[in-house]
Write a protein that holds these residues in place. Structure first.
Motif, PDB file in Angstrom:
ATOM      1  N   ILE A  99      18.170  98.384  85.297  1.00 51.99           N
ATOM      2  CA  ILE A  99      19.207  97.693  84.511  1.00 51.99           C
ATOM      3  C   ILE A  99      20.247  98.756  84.169  1.00 51.99           C
ATOM      4  CG2 ILE A  99      19.763  96.201  82.572  1.00 51.99           C
ATOM      5  CD1 ILE A  99      16.886  95.426  82.294  1.00 51.99           C
ATOM      6  N   GLU A 100      21.468  98.492  84.601  1.00 51.97           N
ATOM      7  CA  GLU A 100      22.512  99.509  84.445  1.00 51.97           C
ATOM      8  C   GLU A 100      22.894  99.730  83.001  1.00 51.97           C
ATOM      9  OE1 GLU A 100      26.088  99.323  86.819  1.00 51.97           O
ATOM     10  OE2 GLU A 100      24.819  98.797  88.540  1.00 51.97           O
ATOM     11  N   ASP A 101      23.249 100.989  82.724  1.00 54.64           N
ATOM     12  CA  ASP A 101      23.729 101.336  81.399  1.00 54.64           C
ATOM     13  C   ASP A 101      25.025 100.568  81.132  1.00 54.64           C
ATOM     14  OD1 ASP A 101      23.479 102.624  79.026  1.00 54.64           O
ATOM     15  OD2 ASP A 101      24.142 104.588  79.720  1.00 54.64           O
ATOM     16  N   GLY A 102      25.413 100.488  79.872  1.00 55.89           N
ATOM     17  CA  GLY A 102      26.634  99.757  79.537  1.00 55.89           C
ATOM     18  C   GLY A 102      26.293  98.321  79.186  1.00 55.89           C
ATOM     19  N   SER A 103      27.209  97.397  79.511  1.00 56.30           N
ATOM     20  CA  SER A 103      27.038  96.026  79.010  1.00 56.30           C
ATOM     21  C   SER A 103      25.783  95.355  79.564  1.00 56.30           C
ATOM     22  CB  SER A 103      28.273  95.193  79.328  1.00 56.30           C
ATOM     23  OG  SER A 103      28.427  95.137  80.717  1.00 56.30           O
ATOM     24  N   SER A 104      25.353  95.729  80.765  1.00 58.93           N
ATOM     25  CA  SER A 104      24.194  95.057  81.351  1.00 58.93           C
ATOM     26  C   SER A 104      22.936  95.298  80.501  1.00 58.93           C
ATOM     27  CB  SER A 104      24.014  95.562  82.782  1.00 58.93           C
ATOM     28  OG  SER A 104      22.973  94.885  83.396  1.00 58.93           O
ATOM     29  N   VAL A 105      22.628  96.557  80.267  1.00 63.44           N
ATOM     30  CA  VAL A 105      21.409  96.826  79.486  1.00 63.44           C
ATOM     31  C   VAL A 105      21.615  96.461  78.018  1.00 63.44           C
ATOM     32  CG1 VAL A 105      21.659  99.264  78.743  1.00 63.44           C
ATOM     33  CG2 VAL A 105      19.433  98.422  79.444  1.00 63.44           C
ATOM     34  N   TYR A 106      22.836  96.633  77.532  1.00 64.47           N
ATOM     35  CA  TYR A 106      23.137  96.303  76.123  1.00 64.47           C
ATOM     36  C   TYR A 106      22.856  94.815  75.866  1.00 64.47           C
ATOM     37  CZ  TYR A 106      25.907  95.727  71.839  1.00 64.47           C
ATOM     38  OH  TYR A 106      26.319  95.418  70.559  1.00 64.47           O
ATOM     39  N   ASP A 107      23.443  93.943  76.705  1.00 60.60           N
ATOM     40  CA  ASP A 107      23.266  92.501  76.507  1.00 60.60           C
ATOM     41  C   ASP A 107      21.802  92.092  76.689  1.00 60.60           C
ATOM     42  OD1 ASP A 107      25.965  92.368  76.145  1.00 60.60           O
ATOM     43  OD2 ASP A 107      26.413  91.546  78.142  1.00 60.60           O
ATOM     44  N   THR A 108      21.148  92.694  77.685  1.00 57.21           N
ATOM     45  CA  THR A 108      19.748  92.322  77.951  1.00 57.21           C
ATOM     46  C   THR A 108      18.853  92.682  76.764  1.00 57.21           C
ATOM     47  OG1 THR A 108      20.099  92.719  80.299  1.00 57.21           O
ATOM     48  CG2 THR A 108      17.828  92.666  79.555  1.00 57.21           C
ATOM     49  N   VAL A 109      19.029  93.890  76.247  1.00 58.56           N
ATOM     50  CA  VAL A 109      18.165  94.311  75.134  1.00 58.56           C
ATOM     51  C   VAL A 109      18.466  93.483  73.883  1.00 58.56           C
ATOM     52  CG1 VAL A 109      17.591  96.249  73.597  1.00 58.56           C
ATOM     53  CG2 VAL A 109      17.744  96.615  76.067  1.00 58.56           C
ATOM     54  N   LEU A 110      19.762  93.219  73.630  1.00 55.33           N
ATOM     55  CA  LEU A 110      20.090  92.389  72.453  1.00 55.33           C
ATOM     56  C   LEU A 110      19.480  90.989  72.592  1.00 55.33           C
ATOM     57  CD1 LEU A 110      23.744  92.834  71.160  1.00 55.33           C
ATOM     58  CD2 LEU A 110      21.611  93.193  69.922  1.00 55.33           C
ATOM     59  N   ASN A 111      19.590  90.416  73.789  1.00 58.67           N
ATOM     60  CA  ASN A 111      18.991  89.086  74.021  1.00 58.67           C
ATOM     61  C   ASN A 111      17.487  89.132  73.809  1.00 58.67           C
ATOM     62  OD1 ASN A 111      21.292  87.670  74.668  1.00 58.67           O
ATOM     63  ND2 ASN A 111      21.170  88.130  76.855  1.00 58.67           N
ATOM     64  N   ALA A 112      16.871  90.174  74.348  1.00 63.91           N
ATOM     65  CA  ALA A 112      15.411  90.288  74.228  1.00 63.91           C
ATOM     66  C   ALA A 112      15.002  90.419  72.754  1.00 63.91           C
ATOM     67  CB  ALA A 112      14.922  91.498  75.024  1.00 63.91           C
ATOM     68  N   LEU A 113      15.731  91.226  72.017  1.00 67.21           N
ATOM     69  CA  LEU A 113      15.386  91.408  70.599  1.00 67.21           C
ATOM     70  C   LEU A 113      15.554  90.093  69.836  1.00 67.21           C
ATOM     71  CD1 LEU A 113      16.969  94.942  69.968  1.00 67.21           C
ATOM     72  CD2 LEU A 113      14.523  94.399  70.106  1.00 67.21           C
ATOM     73  N   LYS A 114      16.583  89.314  70.223  1.00 64.87           N
ATOM     74  CA  LYS A 114      16.799  88.008  69.561  1.00 64.87           C
ATOM     75  C   LYS A 114      15.630  87.073  69.840  1.00 64.87           C
ATOM     76  CE  LYS A 114      21.741  87.826  69.239  1.00 64.87           C
ATOM     77  NZ  LYS A 114      22.729  87.851  70.309  1.00 64.87           N
ATOM     78  N   ILE A 115      15.126  87.136  71.074  1.00 65.23           N
ATOM     79  CA  ILE A 115      13.984  86.280  71.449  1.00 65.23           C
ATOM     80  C   ILE A 115      12.732  86.686  70.668  1.00 65.23           C
ATOM     81  CG2 ILE A 115      12.382  85.840  73.381  1.00 65.23           C
ATOM     82  CD1 ILE A 115      14.865  85.850  75.225  1.00 65.23           C
ATOM     83  N   GLY A 116      12.616  87.957  70.367  1.00 64.68           N
ATOM     84  CA  GLY A 116      11.433  88.415  69.611  1.00 64.68           C
ATOM     85  C   GLY A 116      10.752  89.635  70.204  1.00 64.68           C
ATOM     86  N   TYR A 117      11.243  90.122  71.358  1.00 61.57           N
ATOM     87  CA  TYR A 117      10.677  91.353  71.933  1.00 61.57           C
ATOM     88  C   TYR A 117      10.833  92.472  70.905  1.00 61.57           C
ATOM     89  CZ  TYR A 117      10.763  89.520  76.810  1.00 61.57           C
ATOM     90  OH  TYR A 117      10.558  88.808  77.978  1.00 61.57           O
ATOM     91  N   ARG A 118       9.819  93.315  70.781  1.00 55.77           N
ATOM     92  CA  ARG A 118       9.902  94.458  69.863  1.00 55.77           C
ATOM     93  C   ARG A 118       9.423  95.736  70.546  1.00 55.77           C
ATOM     94  NH1 ARG A 118      12.788  91.553  67.815  1.00 55.77           N
ATOM     95  NH2 ARG A 118      12.906  90.811  65.675  1.00 55.77           N
ATOM     96  N   HIS A 119       9.463  95.745  71.867  1.00 57.58           N
ATOM     97  CA  HIS A 119       8.943  96.875  72.627  1.00 57.58           C
ATOM     98  C   HIS A 119       9.819  97.030  73.860  1.00 57.58           C
ATOM     99  CE1 HIS A 119       5.201  98.057  75.339  1.00 57.58           C
ATOM    100  NE2 HIS A 119       6.192  98.902  75.453  1.00 57.58           N
ATOM    101  N   ILE A 120      10.493  98.179  73.950  1.00 57.60           N
ATOM    102  CA  ILE A 120      11.412  98.430  75.053  1.00 57.60           C
ATOM    103  C   ILE A 120      10.913  99.649  75.826  1.00 57.60           C
ATOM    104  CG2 ILE A 120      13.848  98.807  75.701  1.00 57.60           C
ATOM    105  CD1 ILE A 120      13.546  96.310  73.947  1.00 57.60           C
ATOM    106  N   ASP A 121      10.805  99.494  77.137  1.00 59.92           N
ATOM    107  CA  ASP A 121      10.327 100.578  77.996  1.00 59.92           C
ATOM    108  C   ASP A 121      11.499 101.126  78.811  1.00 59.92           C
ATOM    109  OD1 ASP A 121       7.673 101.742  79.419  1.00 59.92           O
ATOM    110  OD2 ASP A 121       9.235 101.399  80.920  1.00 59.92           O
ATOM    111  N   THR A 122      11.773 102.428  78.643  1.00 60.11           N
ATOM    112  CA  THR A 122      12.830 103.042  79.437  1.00 60.11           C
ATOM    113  C   THR A 122      12.351 104.403  79.936  1.00 60.11           C
ATOM    114  OG1 THR A 122      15.177 103.670  79.462  1.00 60.11           O
ATOM    115  CG2 THR A 122      14.023 103.991  77.381  1.00 60.11           C
ATOM    116  N   ALA A 123      13.279 105.189  80.459  1.00 63.83           N
ATOM    117  CA  ALA A 123      12.947 106.526  80.966  1.00 63.83           C
ATOM    118  C   ALA A 123      14.236 107.321  81.081  1.00 63.83           C
ATOM    119  CB  ALA A 123      12.306 106.415  82.356  1.00 63.83           C
ATOM    120  N   TYR A 124      14.113 108.624  80.977  1.00 65.80           N
ATOM    121  CA  TYR A 124      15.271 109.499  81.185  1.00 65.80           C
ATOM    122  C   TYR A 124      15.917 109.143  82.528  1.00 65.80           C
ATOM    123  CZ  TYR A 124      18.039 113.760  81.719  1.00 65.80           C
ATOM    124  OH  TYR A 124      19.061 114.645  81.895  1.00 65.80           O
ATOM    125  N   MET A 125      15.051 108.962  83.527  1.00 68.47           N
ATOM    126  CA  MET A 125      15.500 108.699  84.898  1.00 68.47           C
ATOM    127  C   MET A 125      16.255 107.367  85.052  1.00 68.47           C
ATOM    128  SD  MET A 125      12.943 108.298  87.975  1.00 68.47           S
ATOM    129  CE  MET A 125      12.358 109.626  88.895  1.00 68.47           C
TER     130      MET A 125
END
Ligand SMILES: NC(=O)c1ccc[n+]([C@@H]2O[C@H](COP(=O)([O-])OP(=O)(O)OC[C@H]3O[C@@H](n4cnc5c(N)ncnc54)[C@H](OP(=O)(O)O)[C@@H]3O)[C@@H](O)[C@H]2O)c1
Length: 280
Positions: free
Chosen positions: A22-48
């Motif tokens: 998921i690309e940095d910027g609006s793509s990951v921003y919108d996805t994470v915000l949507n997920a948090l709204k749904i109720g997700y409370r665990h985000i998995d990422t990596a330096y890479m």
């Protein structure tokens, strides 16, 4: 959300959002915000993954208290074995995520050189002690990588994140990890789309119909029933919700077993023992 405890007592949400590709910027921003709204409370990422900045922005703007969100990141593979580079790159991750600690910090890929793994693990132990990581673990470690690590580790890894899906059920590795009190996270649960094809789809569709669920939901429920942390990735709002709702499906043991039997020892990601990006 249901939580399972890691060996050090830290509570980790059993279901999270994967963010690979998921690309940095609006793509990951919108996805994470949507997920948090749904109720997700665990985000998995990596330096890479190069998307920690957008994730940090979304978490900040969600206004959800930091301590309610479980963040996993993985160390830069290029920094492996070099404490100065590890320090620099981990600080970069923290800055981008806009936090002074992560909940879980893991080695992304084992080196083929056990000394490099040992030095990197010592760095993780230091982060655990100074509370920049509330839990520490590994990813893509085979049993032999762990046995080597145990020779010098003062703290045992609390988790191993590995490729795990109907084509690669990892039953044997899970048994070993259970014995060592190491939790397991599945990555690539949908096999890059191969679960929707033969020879998996027939059985999975049959089971899905029984629970009035989708195939993706059945796979997530299968992992959760096996006490495996699940981190499916989606950028699509409908699928984010679909995947999240899988946590409420309780699979019968006989259906868990049927899916275990689909195992073909099939990897869709790199074999850790032949990984070209891991240092020697
Ligand atoms: N430690 C490691 O080395 C490692 C390696 C790989 C992955 N991971 C982690 O594990 C996470 C999950 O693995 P993954 O991203 O490889 O793959 P995945 O979760 O198995 O699948 C993601 C793919 O399936 C689609 N999808 C998601 N939900 C769906 C649904 N309900 N129905 C149909 N299609 C669906 C997604 O498309 P849309 O986005 O369009 O929905 C995307 O193309 C990663 O994001 C990453 O955080 C770790």
């Amino acid at each position: 959300m249901k939580y399972n405890k890691l060996s050090n007592g830290l509570k980790m949400p059993v279901l999270g959002l994967g963010t690979f590709l998921i690309e940095d910027g609006s793509s990951v921003y919108d996805t994470v915000l949507n997920a948090l709204k749904i109720g997700y409370r665990h985000i998995d990422t990596a330096y890479m993954y190069r998307n920690e900045k957008g994730i940090g922005d979304a978490i900040r703007d969600s206004k959800i208290p930091r301590e309610e969100i479980f963040i996993t990141t993985k160390l830069s593979t290029q920094a492996m074995g070099n404490k100065e580079l590890l320090e620099q790159s981990f600080q970069e991750s923290l800055d981008k995520l806009q936090t002074n600690y992560v909940d879980l910090l893991i080695i992304h890929w084992p080196s083929h050189n056990e000394k490099i793994n040992a030095i990197t693990w010592e760095f993780l132990e230091e982060q655990y002690k100074n509370k920049k990581a509330l839990a520490i673990g590994v990813s893509n470690f085979q049993r032999h990588h762990l046995e080597d690590l145990f020779k010098t580790a003062k703290i045992k890894p609390m988790i191993n994140q590995v490729e795990l899906h109907p084509g690669l059920s990892q039953v044997y590795l899970q048994k070993y990890l259970e014995k060592e009190n190491i939790a397991i996270t599945s990555y690539g649960p949908l096999m890059k789309g191969m679960v929707f094809e033969a020879p998996y789809i027939e059985t999975l569709t049959e089971i899905a119909a029984k629970y009035n669920a989708s195939v993706a939901q059945i796979i997530i429920a299968w992992g959760l029933k096996r006490n495996i942390f699940m981190i499916p990735k989606s950028v699509n709002e409908k699928r984010l919700l679909e995947n999240f709702n899988a946590k409420d499906i309780k699979l019968e043991n006989k259906d868990v077993e049927r899916i275990n039997q689909l195992n073909k020892g099939k990897r869709v990601y790199t074999d850790p023992d032949n990984n070209p990006i891991a240092p020697y």
